[in-house]
Design a protein around this motif. Structure first.
Motif, short mmCIF file in Angstrom:
data_model
loop_
_atom_site.label_atom_id
_atom_site.label_comp_id
_atom_site.label_asym_id
_atom_site.label_seq_id
_atom_site.Cartn_x
_atom_site.Cartn_y
_atom_site.Cartn_z
N THR A 1 42.75 47.57 30.23
CA THR A 1 42.01 48.16 31.36
C THR A 1 40.54 47.79 31.24
O THR A 1 40.08 47.22 30.25
CB THR A 1 42.16 49.68 31.36
OG1 THR A 1 41.53 50.22 30.17
CG2 THR A 1 43.62 50.09 31.39
N GLY A 2 39.78 48.15 32.28
CA GLY A 2 38.33 48.01 32.24
C GLY A 2 37.83 46.62 32.59
O GLY A 2 38.60 45.69 32.86
N PRO A 3 36.51 46.43 32.56
CA PRO A 3 35.90 45.18 33.04
C PRO A 3 35.85 44.10 31.97
O PRO A 3 35.90 44.37 30.77
CB PRO A 3 34.50 45.63 33.43
CG PRO A 3 34.18 46.73 32.47
CD PRO A 3 35.48 47.45 32.25
N ALA A 4 35.74 42.87 32.45
CA ALA A 4 35.47 41.71 31.60
C ALA A 4 34.50 40.81 32.34
O ALA A 4 34.54 40.70 33.56
CB ALA A 4 36.76 40.95 31.26
N GLN A 5 33.63 40.16 31.58
CA GLN A 5 32.54 39.41 32.21
C GLN A 5 32.98 38.08 32.80
O GLN A 5 32.22 37.45 33.54
CB GLN A 5 31.43 39.15 31.19
CG GLN A 5 31.83 38.19 30.07
CD GLN A 5 30.66 37.77 29.21
OE1 GLN A 5 29.51 37.92 29.61
NE2 GLN A 5 30.94 37.27 28.03
N ASP A 6 34.20 37.63 32.49
CA ASP A 6 34.66 36.36 33.03
C ASP A 6 36.18 36.32 32.97
O ASP A 6 36.85 37.25 32.50
CB ASP A 6 34.05 35.17 32.29
CG ASP A 6 34.26 35.23 30.78
OD1 ASP A 6 35.17 35.96 30.33
OD2 ASP A 6 33.52 34.55 30.04
N GLY A 7 36.76 35.23 33.47
CA GLY A 7 38.19 35.03 33.36
C GLY A 7 38.99 35.63 34.49
O GLY A 7 38.50 35.80 35.61
#
Length: 902
Positions: free
Chosen positions: A838-844
């Motif tokens: 879950t949650g955010p990721a800066q890329d991909g």
């Protein structure tokens, strides 16, 4: 006798010039002509001095007006008023025959104090009569008509007949069409018993083509018998009195009229020009003080070609430019002005001048200092001439030369901010009310991560807004009480204090709309004073202002800490004023920038709990029309779908930095390109459930690609698309689900593997994270996790699960989640589910899908290998047999058996 008057004079030719567009503007004398010692003198408004004299049987007679011999306005080009001062000449012709031509009657010479290009002679009253009366002094018994002929004696010039009555140019002579000329321009009737002439006097305008400093005409005359009823006549009292008025063409500038200050910059056309030529302006106005060319484009004056302006940046301390010069017959002066502070006037401190000699082809102007330099659209003016005093002034007339105006963009020396996809939110913060430095942070709108950017030294800035028209941030500087422009390097420059804007305003809220208007808000407690400032004008201008009550619909609200422009409205997240301020509800309020009305859109209640106070001091917007509000105390960033109106929701979007004394700005044209999952929401898929979301770095919406992605395509979403089939992302936008479908054979709890297509163009390794819901409990457990490294440039990666919590059941379709990112994802171990899913990721990218579990099958491969490669009769060959279990069954019967045969 004919009477003729001279008002202006021509000067002798010193050189010739190439043909140019002919002047129709003119300068003409307004003061009376003075006569002394046989010389007539007149000073024109520009300071050009005209002197004229005569020789032989011709003399300067008296000062008069152009209309004194009868007036027909259409005779003159341009049309001169009848009161125009003129010089009257008297030509005596006592020795001429009563009919026919007569020469050697003297000269007229006209001198200019400066060379003049293409002056115009306006002539009136060329014509007269010679009469003999009977003893009764009434009856005419002999009569002839006569007129002067002006024969051009100065070489290198030519004449053009512009207009007139009974006037014509014959080669280099000015004469009458009909030689039987009367004494007046308006009638052929001569009064009493004098026979009527065949035509009016010769009256009209003649242009002298060329550059003139001194001009001479040799005079002759033509006599004609007035009527066949009486004989012709001449005697020693006969002559022709005629008038000449000279007008001179002018050039005007074309910058906006504010730069002329009611007294337009203009110059009498001469031999010296900026560049290769000059146009002439203001065709029907005498001594005009208003430029007909004035306008914001500053491009309507033709042949402005003498100056090529190089870039001028607000970071520069000096500036130079070279001007081209043509036709300089003597020493002169050239000056330039640049409106450095963009206040609509040319000031003495904005001038640079240089001198030049005769024959010069260029001169360099240098501004050794650039006081008050302000970036934006501005203007420059250049003047050249022989009169240093007039040339050094930015307005008013000059007796010779040219005026050229140019638009000039003073670029900001500040680097711009970026407005591509996924632009950071910009958080501005200062420590206290006495701080002299403003810190700046870039806030990743998806992850909430912040990074320090160059601080703004020596300034305390608030009420910031991003201008999408020039990619600069504008704000209010409390230290200098000015609007400032802020570059991405932390440098700021003053852009001024518009008239009407409070000089000591405590502005805490500000933003720039999509048309370049800067909206400032000043919260007075019970009301908000707002101001609309136009940033597109050369100098920021206050165009509107007003007041908004903080009581809306009978309910009091408080604290306008920031507002952001979204789709025609400025939005604030205010607090409802209650007795328990820490739990005051957060309320969305809109201000329509067209109708100038406000309304409460939605009461969100207490978003962040009793300790947050619901202070939202930094607001942002994106290209999809979402508003983002950052809580000062917690740093939580909420995304608000303002387009939903009263149905709007405030959803946690990111965990940003806590801050006070703050303000936010962001390029509202920048989309937040994000990818979401599409498994059922029990797996925490939607934004409101904290679902996985990836910023699509390097996203290209046309090709559907990003720098790091699963497979070779990706599209963006604004939320998850939770579906039972985990195909919501497939049917929304482009089908970018590149992984799978996967068929996995059921076996033991530790055996599952898939191959995933990937794209990694980042130049650094990434990680592929994966979960399979083996126990089918509707969440991704930590024990269902596996990962692998994806090298830079890799096109595929293999995920292998071990130690799954349950065997994969034949016929089931467990959910799989794949996340590819350079982020290091961690599990807090505080929840039953794996936080990494879950949650955010800066890329991909994230992809959800369902696998297909099939029955495991038996399969054995058998190989045999001889111990010899060549055979000889009688030798023994030994074979080695290897049986390999390639199926999914754990045990396979491999008991050896003897097989006989060849």
């Amino acid at each position: 006798m004919a009477v003729l008057m001279l008002t202006l004079v021509l000067v002798s030719v010193t050189s010739t010039v190439a043909p140019v567009e002919r002047a129709e503007a003119y300068e003409v004398g307004t003061g009376a002509v003075t006569i002394a010692g046989g010389t007539a003198t007149q000073t024109l408004p520009s300071g050009l001095v005209v002197t004229q004299n005569a020789t032989g049987q011709t003399r300067v007679n008296v000062a008069s007006t152009i209309g004194s011999r009868g007036y027909v306005s259409s005779d003159f080009t341009p049309g001169l008023p009848s009161s125009t001062p003129a010089v009257e000449y008297r030509m005596d012709s006592p020795d001429c025959a009563s009919t026919g031509p007569c020469s050697g009657l003297g000269t007229i010479t006209i001198n200019f104090s400066q060379p003049v290009l293409d002056p115009v002679l306006n002539l009136a009253g060329i014509g007269g009569n010679s009469l003999l009366y009977a003893a009764d002094n009434v009856t005419v018994i002999e009569a002839s008509q006569l007129h002067v002929v002006l024969n051009l004696a100065t070489g290198g010039l030519s004449l053009t007949d512009l207009s007139g009555g009974n006037l014509r140019v014959a080669g280099s002579s000015i004469t009458a069409d009909n030689d039987s000329t009367s004494t007046r321009c308006d009638t052929a009737t001569q009064g009493g018993q004098i026979p009527t002439a065949g035509a009016t006097a010769a009256c009209g305008s003649v242009r002298v083509n060329g550059v003139v400093s001194s001009l001479t005409f040799n005079l002759s005359a033509v006599y004609t018998q007035t009527t066949g009823s009486v004989p012709p006549h001449n005697d020693n009292l006969t002559g022709d009195n005629f008038l000449i008025a000279v007008t001179v063409p002018q050039d005007y500038g074309d910058a906006p009229s504010s730069y002329d200050a009611g007294n337009a910059a203009r110059a009498v056309l001469s031999d010296v020009t900026l560049g290769s030529g000059v146009t002439e302006d203001n065709s029907t106005v005498a001594n005009g003080a208003t430029s007909p060319n004035a306008g914001t484009s500053a491009t309507t004056d033709g042949q402005d070609s003498g100056v090529s302006l190089g870039p001028l940046s607000s970071s520069m301390s000096t500036y130079s430019t070279t001007v081209a010069i043509s036709g300089a017959s003597k020493a002169g002066t050239v000056c330039g002005w640049i409106d450095l502070n963009r206040n609509g006037t040319f000031e003495a401190g904005e001038r640079a001048c240089a001198t030049f000699g005769g024959g010069a082809t260029s001169a360099t102007l240098t501004w050794a200092t650039l006081p008050g330099l302000v970036a934006g659209d501005s203007y420059a003016r250049f003047r050249i001439g022989y009169d240093a005093t007039a040339t050094q002034l930015p307005t008013g007339p000059s007796s010779a030369g040219e005026v050229e105006d140019y638009p000039l963009m003073i670029t900001s020396g500040l680097p711009v901010w970026g407005c591509g996809a996924n632009a950071d939110g910009l958080l501005f913060q200062y420590a206290s009310a006495t701080s002299t430095t403003t810190s700046v942070f870039g806030v990743d709108m998806v992850t909430g991560d912040s990074s320090s950017l160059p601080a703004i030294a020596g300034r305390q800035v608030n009420a910031v807004g991003y201008n999408v028209l020039d990619d600069y941030v504008y704000g209010w500087d409390f230290q200098q009480d000015r609007i400032v422009r802020i570059g991405s390097n932390g440098q700021a420059e003053n852009v001024g204090l518009p008239a009407g804007l409070p000089a000591t305003g405590n502005f805490l809220a500000g933003d720039v709309d999509d048309a370049g208007f800067y909206w400032l808000a000043l919260d007075n407690g019970t009301s908000v004073s707002w101001y609309k400032v136009d940033l597109t004008t050369p100098v920021p201008t206050l165009v509107a202002s007003g007041t908004l009550s903080n009581t809306i619909g009978g309910v009091a609200y408080e604290f306008t800490f920031d507002w952001a422009f979204v789709e025609g409205r400025l939005y604030r997240v205010m607090r409802r004023d209650t007795a328990t301020p820490l739990t005051s509800p957060a309320v969305l309020v809109s201000f329509d920038t067209t109708t100038l009305t406000q309304m409460v859109v939605k009461n969100f209640g207490d978003l962040d709990g009793a300790s947050s106070g619901n202070y939202y001091g930094a607001l942002y917007a994106d290209g999809d029309g979402f508003l983002y509000a950052s809580n000062n105390t917690t740093g939580t960033i909420y995304r608000i779908d303002v387009a939903s109106g009263s149905a709007a929701t405030a959803t946690v979007f990111a965990a940003g930095p806590a801050s006070t004394n703050n303000d936010g700005a962001r390029c509202a044209d920048s989309i937040i390109a994000t990818d979401y999952g599409d498994a059922p929401d029990t797996y925490r898929t939607l934004l409101g459930s904290g679902g996985p979301r990836h910023t699509l770095g390097g996203y290209d919406g046309t090709t559907g690609t990003a720098s790091l992605m699963i497979g070779d395509a990706v599209d963006r979403e604004v939320d998850g698309a939770a579906t039972v089939g985990a195909n919501g992302d497939d049917v929304t936008g482009a089908d970018d689900e590149s992984a799978g479908p996967y068929t996995i054979a059921a076996g033991g709890p530790t055996a599952a593997a898939i191959n995933v297509p990937v794209t990694n163009n980042l130049g650094i390794p990434a990680t592929l994270y994966a979960w399979i819901d083996a126990n089918n409990n509707g969440v991704f457990d930590p024990s269902e996790f596996a990962s692998t490294t994806v090298a830079a440039g890799a096109s595929s990666a293999t995920i292998a699960w071990t130690g799954l919590p349950a065997a994969l059941v034949t016929g089931s379709a467990p959910y799989i989640r794949l996340r590819l990112t350079t982020d290091v994802l961690t599990d807090s171990a505080l929840t039953a589910y794996d936080d990494r899913a879950t949650g955010p990721a800066q890329d991909g990218e994230v992809e959800d899908l369902r696998a297909s579990i099939t029955q495991a099958t038996s399969s054995i491969s058998l190989t045999k290998t001889p111990n010899r490669t060549s055979l000889v009769a009688g030798q023994v060959v030994t074979y080695t047999f290897v049986a390999t279990n390639t199926g999914r069954e754990k045990k396979v019967d491999c008991t050896p058996r003897v097989v006989r045969g060849s």
